[in-house]
Write a protein that holds these residues in place. Structure first.
Motif, mmCIF file in Angstrom:
data_model
loop_
_atom_site.group_PDB
_atom_site.id
_atom_site.type_symbol
_atom_site.label_atom_id
_atom_site.label_comp_id
_atom_site.label_asym_id
_atom_site.label_seq_id
_atom_site.Cartn_x
_atom_site.Cartn_y
_atom_site.Cartn_z
ATOM 1 N N ILE A 71 1.036 4.173 -2.860
ATOM 2 C CA ILE A 71 0.847 5.589 -2.520
ATOM 3 C C ILE A 71 2.056 6.404 -2.988
ATOM 4 C CG2 ILE A 71 0.693 7.237 -0.610
ATOM 5 C CD1 ILE A 71 -0.997 5.100 0.865
ATOM 6 N N ALA A 72 3.247 5.890 -2.767
ATOM 7 C CA ALA A 72 4.458 6.607 -3.182
ATOM 8 C C ALA A 72 4.509 6.753 -4.701
ATOM 9 C CB ALA A 72 5.694 5.876 -2.676
ATOM 10 N N GLY A 73 4.120 5.713 -5.415
ATOM 11 C CA GLY A 73 4.096 5.791 -6.874
ATOM 12 C C GLY A 73 3.092 6.804 -7.378
ATOM 13 N N ARG A 74 1.927 6.805 -6.782
ATOM 14 C CA ARG A 74 0.886 7.766 -7.173
ATOM 15 C C ARG A 74 1.317 9.191 -6.835
ATOM 16 N NH1 ARG A 74 -2.452 9.288 -10.727
ATOM 17 N NH2 ARG A 74 -4.261 10.371 -9.910
ATOM 18 N N GLU A 75 1.975 9.347 -5.717
ATOM 19 C CA GLU A 75 2.473 10.667 -5.324
ATOM 20 C C GLU A 75 3.495 11.185 -6.334
ATOM 21 O OE1 GLU A 75 4.554 12.893 -1.490
ATOM 22 O OE2 GLU A 75 4.498 10.706 -1.581
ATOM 23 N N ALA A 76 4.392 10.320 -6.768
ATOM 24 C CA ALA A 76 5.407 10.719 -7.746
ATOM 25 C C ALA A 76 4.757 11.105 -9.073
ATOM 26 C CB ALA A 76 6.414 9.596 -7.950
ATOM 27 N N THR A 77 3.782 10.325 -9.493
ATOM 28 C CA THR A 77 3.080 10.621 -10.745
ATOM 29 C C THR A 77 2.344 11.951 -10.651
ATOM 30 O OG1 THR A 77 2.802 8.274 -11.217
ATOM 31 C CG2 THR A 77 1.299 9.779 -12.329
ATOM 32 N N THR A 78 1.675 12.172 -9.546
ATOM 33 C CA THR A 78 0.923 13.412 -9.358
ATOM 34 C C THR A 78 1.856 14.614 -9.260
ATOM 35 O OG1 THR A 78 -0.818 12.159 -8.254
ATOM 36 C CG2 THR A 78 -0.808 14.538 -7.913
ATOM 37 N N ARG A 79 2.976 14.446 -8.607
ATOM 38 C CA ARG A 79 3.965 15.533 -8.513
ATOM 39 C C ARG A 79 4.483 15.893 -9.908
ATOM 40 N NH1 ARG A 79 6.922 13.782 -4.575
ATOM 41 N NH2 ARG A 79 5.952 15.137 -3.051
ATOM 42 N N HIS A 80 4.759 14.879 -10.727
ATOM 43 C CA HIS A 80 5.234 15.104 -12.092
ATOM 44 C C HIS A 80 4.169 15.858 -12.901
ATOM 45 C CE1 HIS A 80 7.121 14.438 -15.958
ATOM 46 N NE2 HIS A 80 5.986 13.923 -16.387
ATOM 47 N N THR A 81 2.916 15.444 -12.765
ATOM 48 C CA THR A 81 1.826 16.122 -13.466
ATOM 49 C C THR A 81 1.716 17.577 -13.032
ATOM 50 O OG1 THR A 81 0.603 14.049 -13.706
ATOM 51 C CG2 THR A 81 -0.673 16.093 -13.892
ATOM 52 N N ALA A 82 1.802 17.829 -11.746
ATOM 53 C CA ALA A 82 1.723 19.199 -11.232
ATOM 54 C C ALA A 82 2.880 20.050 -11.764
ATOM 55 C CB ALA A 82 1.719 19.195 -9.707
ATOM 56 N N ASP A 83 4.079 19.490 -11.794
ATOM 57 C CA ASP A 83 5.232 20.223 -12.322
ATOM 58 C C ASP A 83 5.035 20.559 -13.799
ATOM 59 O OD1 ASP A 83 6.477 20.097 -9.863
ATOM 60 O OD2 ASP A 83 7.781 18.406 -10.405
ATOM 61 N N ARG A 84 4.537 19.598 -14.568
ATOM 62 C CA ARG A 84 4.298 19.816 -15.998
ATOM 63 C C ARG A 84 3.248 20.902 -16.200
ATOM 64 N NH1 ARG A 84 0.459 17.822 -18.893
ATOM 65 N NH2 ARG A 84 -0.020 16.155 -17.425
ATOM 66 N N LEU A 85 2.197 20.871 -15.404
ATOM 67 C CA LEU A 85 1.147 21.882 -15.517
ATOM 68 C C LEU A 85 1.656 23.270 -15.133
ATOM 69 C CD1 LEU A 85 -1.874 19.848 -14.141
ATOM 70 C CD2 LEU A 85 -1.514 20.599 -16.505
ATOM 71 N N ARG A 86 2.518 23.337 -14.117
ATOM 72 C CA ARG A 86 3.111 24.637 -13.751
ATOM 73 C C ARG A 86 3.933 25.204 -14.911
ATOM 74 N NH1 ARG A 86 4.288 21.750 -9.052
ATOM 75 N NH2 ARG A 86 2.825 22.219 -7.385
ATOM 76 N N GLU A 87 4.683 24.336 -15.591
ATOM 77 C CA GLU A 87 5.468 24.778 -16.751
ATOM 78 C C GLU A 87 4.551 25.287 -17.857
ATOM 79 O OE1 GLU A 87 8.071 21.635 -18.005
ATOM 80 O OE2 GLU A 87 9.050 21.510 -16.050
ATOM 81 N N VAL A 144 0.839 -1.201 0.000
ATOM 82 C CA VAL A 144 0.000 0.000 0.000
ATOM 83 C C VAL A 144 0.873 1.249 0.000
ATOM 84 C CG1 VAL A 144 -1.681 1.329 1.340
ATOM 85 C CG2 VAL A 144 -1.960 -1.143 1.099
ATOM 86 N N LEU A 145 1.895 1.252 0.814
ATOM 87 C CA LEU A 145 2.792 2.413 0.869
ATOM 88 C C LEU A 145 3.519 2.612 -0.456
ATOM 89 C CD1 LEU A 145 4.251 2.042 4.484
ATOM 90 C CD2 LEU A 145 2.458 3.609 3.679
ATOM 91 N N ASP A 146 3.905 1.530 -1.106
ATOM 92 C CA ASP A 146 4.543 1.630 -2.425
ATOM 93 C C ASP A 146 3.578 2.209 -3.461
ATOM 94 O OD1 ASP A 146 6.929 0.626 -1.467
ATOM 95 O OD2 ASP A 146 6.544 -1.430 -2.180
#
Length: 55
Positions: free
Chosen positions: A10-26, A6-8
């Motif tokens: 969550i960590a994977g989803r967090e990384a994906t969401t962080r990447h999406t947020a960074d791309r959207l900020r750009e 479960v923690l893995d």
């Protein structure tokens, strides 16, 4: 499911969401610059139009 799995997930989803947020900020940064350029051009065109109408 066990806790490490479960923690893995969550960590994977967090990384994906962080990447999406960074791309959207750009994209926002790029679009903001494009919008500012278009607004300046519109202002310049309006000024030119007004000046050409008064001569």
């Amino acid at each position: 499911m066990n806790l490490p799995t479960v923690l893995d997930l969550i960590a994977g989803r967090e990384a994906t969401t962080r990447h999406t947020a960074d791309r959207l900020r750009e994209q926002i940064t790029t679009l903001t610059a494009e919008l500012a350029h278009a607004e300046r051009e519109l202002a310049d065109l309006a000024t030119t139009h007004c000046k050409s109408m008064s001569t």
